[in-house]
Design a protein around this motif. Structure first.
Motif, mmCIF file in Angstrom:
data_model
loop_
_atom_site.group_PDB
_atom_site.id
_atom_site.type_symbol
_atom_site.label_atom_id
_atom_site.label_comp_id
_atom_site.label_asym_id
_atom_site.label_seq_id
_atom_site.Cartn_x
_atom_site.Cartn_y
_atom_site.Cartn_z
ATOM 1 N N PHE A 185 0.863 -1.194 0.000
ATOM 2 C CA PHE A 185 0.000 0.000 0.000
ATOM 3 C C PHE A 185 0.892 1.235 0.000
ATOM 4 N N VAL A 186 0.674 2.134 -0.960
ATOM 5 C CA VAL A 186 1.514 3.330 -1.100
ATOM 6 C C VAL A 186 0.654 4.573 -0.934
ATOM 7 N N GLY A 187 1.151 5.535 -0.172
ATOM 8 C CA GLY A 187 0.422 6.780 0.011
ATOM 9 C C GLY A 187 1.279 7.832 0.669
ATOM 10 N N GLY A 188 0.752 9.051 0.710
ATOM 11 C CA GLY A 188 1.465 10.160 1.326
ATOM 12 C C GLY A 188 0.939 10.457 2.716
ATOM 13 N N PHE A 189 1.602 11.400 3.379
ATOM 14 C CA PHE A 189 1.228 11.768 4.739
ATOM 15 C C PHE A 189 0.134 12.831 4.774
ATOM 16 N N ASP A 190 -0.420 13.175 3.609
ATOM 17 C CA ASP A 190 -1.494 14.166 3.578
ATOM 18 C C ASP A 190 -2.759 13.599 4.227
ATOM 19 N N LEU A 248 -2.269 7.899 3.880
ATOM 20 C CA LEU A 248 -1.635 7.009 4.848
ATOM 21 C C LEU A 248 -2.212 7.168 6.253
ATOM 22 N N PRO A 249 -2.306 8.399 6.782
ATOM 23 C CA PRO A 249 -2.874 8.527 8.131
ATOM 24 C C PRO A 249 -4.302 7.993 8.237
ATOM 25 N N GLY A 250 -5.106 8.223 7.205
ATOM 26 C CA GLY A 250 -6.475 7.732 7.234
ATOM 27 C C GLY A 250 -6.530 6.213 7.233
ATOM 28 N N TRP A 251 -5.680 5.615 6.404
ATOM 29 C CA TRP A 251 -5.635 4.149 6.353
ATOM 30 C C TRP A 251 -5.116 3.579 7.663
ATOM 31 N N ALA A 252 -4.077 4.221 8.222
ATOM 32 C CA ALA A 252 -3.506 3.751 9.486
ATOM 33 C C ALA A 252 -4.538 3.796 10.601
ATOM 34 N N ALA A 253 -5.330 4.858 10.632
ATOM 35 C CA ALA A 253 -6.357 4.970 11.671
ATOM 36 C C ALA A 253 -7.400 3.865 11.538
ATOM 37 N N THR A 304 4.943 7.561 -0.500
ATOM 38 C CA THR A 304 5.047 7.765 -1.938
ATOM 39 C C THR A 304 6.448 8.171 -2.394
ATOM 40 N N GLY A 305 7.076 9.100 -1.684
ATOM 41 C CA GLY A 305 8.423 9.517 -2.045
ATOM 42 C C GLY A 305 9.423 8.390 -1.931
#
Length: 284
Positions: A173-178, A181-186, A205-206
């Protein structure tokens, strides 16, 4: 190995845009191949068309000495099964075949953790062992996973056919900290069973872009496959407890202290020189 100009397919996507930014930072020229030009890509030249169209790929490869192939339907859930499989494998075949014919000797393709067959299976499946590695037997029952396994086989064939090197990166799963990722982690923290199929793995992502760039110049040959992921899981629970609960009885071939992700990341670290630089702050 030094690459001076790279064709990036799927350049308007999440990882594609990050790859273009990474290449620009490193002073590497880029061509972008996209279905539609959004008008804001950080590329020297933008080509529109399908990555499965050999003629469009041939045009986009002009003057290029490296390829990062990212174009794909990224999930089996929104398109018909045949479309997912044929679109993905046709694009990979066309891009690598045209690159090989053009004399390009280094390509990187986006494979996926989903090549295991675990994420999109009808029921929760269990890995044969942890930490998982590319040699682990697959349990594929969906067209996306099959397309990614086929992409890796295509890479191996093209390496023999053209004498090129094709590195496959199995992204989680790839995503940014905008928000992604935080939403998925929660969500996974609240319901950790939702992360069991992915072994609670992720990558910023980076970092995904940096892994692709490093793979372009890595001292490898043939068609090696590497897992890349953050070294710790996306949830604030111990990996051992998660495995006991959701993957009981799965053999453990190494210690997995704390939140260690149950994926073998050592080859990416030792061969590609890649270690994720960005991790979610889960307060531990």
């Amino acid at each position: 190995m030094t690459i001076s100009r790279v064709l990036v397919t799927g350049a308007a996507g999440r990882i594609g845009r990050a790859v273009l930014a990474r290449l620009a930072e490193q002073g590497v020229a880029a061509h972008a191949l996209v279905l539609d030009d959004p008008g804001d890509l950080a590329a020297d030249r933008v080509f529109t068309g399908s990555a499965a169209d050999p003629a469009r790929v041939r045009t986009a490869l002009d003057g290029v000495d490296g390829v990062i192939h990212l174009a794909a339907i990224p999930t089996p859930e929104r398109n018909e099964a045949l479309e997912v499989f044929t679109a993905n494998v046709s694009a990979t075949f066309a891009v690598l075949e045209e690159a090989g014919r053009a004399g390009i000797r280094r390509a990187v393709i986006a494979s996926s953790y989903a090549a295991t067959g675990l994420p999109f299976a009808r029921t929760l499946l269990h890995p044969a062992y942890v930490p998982i590695d590319p040699a682990m037997p697959t349990e594929i029952e969906d067209p996306y996973a099959l397309s990614k396994q086929t992409d890796e086989l295509t890479a191996a064939m093209m390496a023999h056919r053209h004498g090129m090197t094709v590195v496959a990166l199995r992204y989680p799963f790839v995503g940014g900290f905008d928000e992604r990722l935080p939403g998925w982690a929660a969500k996974i923290a609240e319901r950790p069973e939702l992360g069991a199929r992915d072994l609670w793995s992720y990558l910023e992502t980076g970092d995904a872009a940096r892994a692709a760039h490093l793979a372009l110049g890595a001292p490898v040959s043939g068609a090696p496959v590497f897992y890349v992921a953050a070294p710790r899981t996306v949830v604030p629970y111990s990996t051992a407890e998660l495995l006991d609960r959701f993957h009981p009885g799965v053999p453990r071939r190494a210690d997995l202290p704390g939140r260690t992700v149950p994926i073998d990341l050592r080859p990416a670290r030792e061969v590609l020189g890649f270690t994720a630089a960005y991790e979610l702050d889960l307060g531990d």
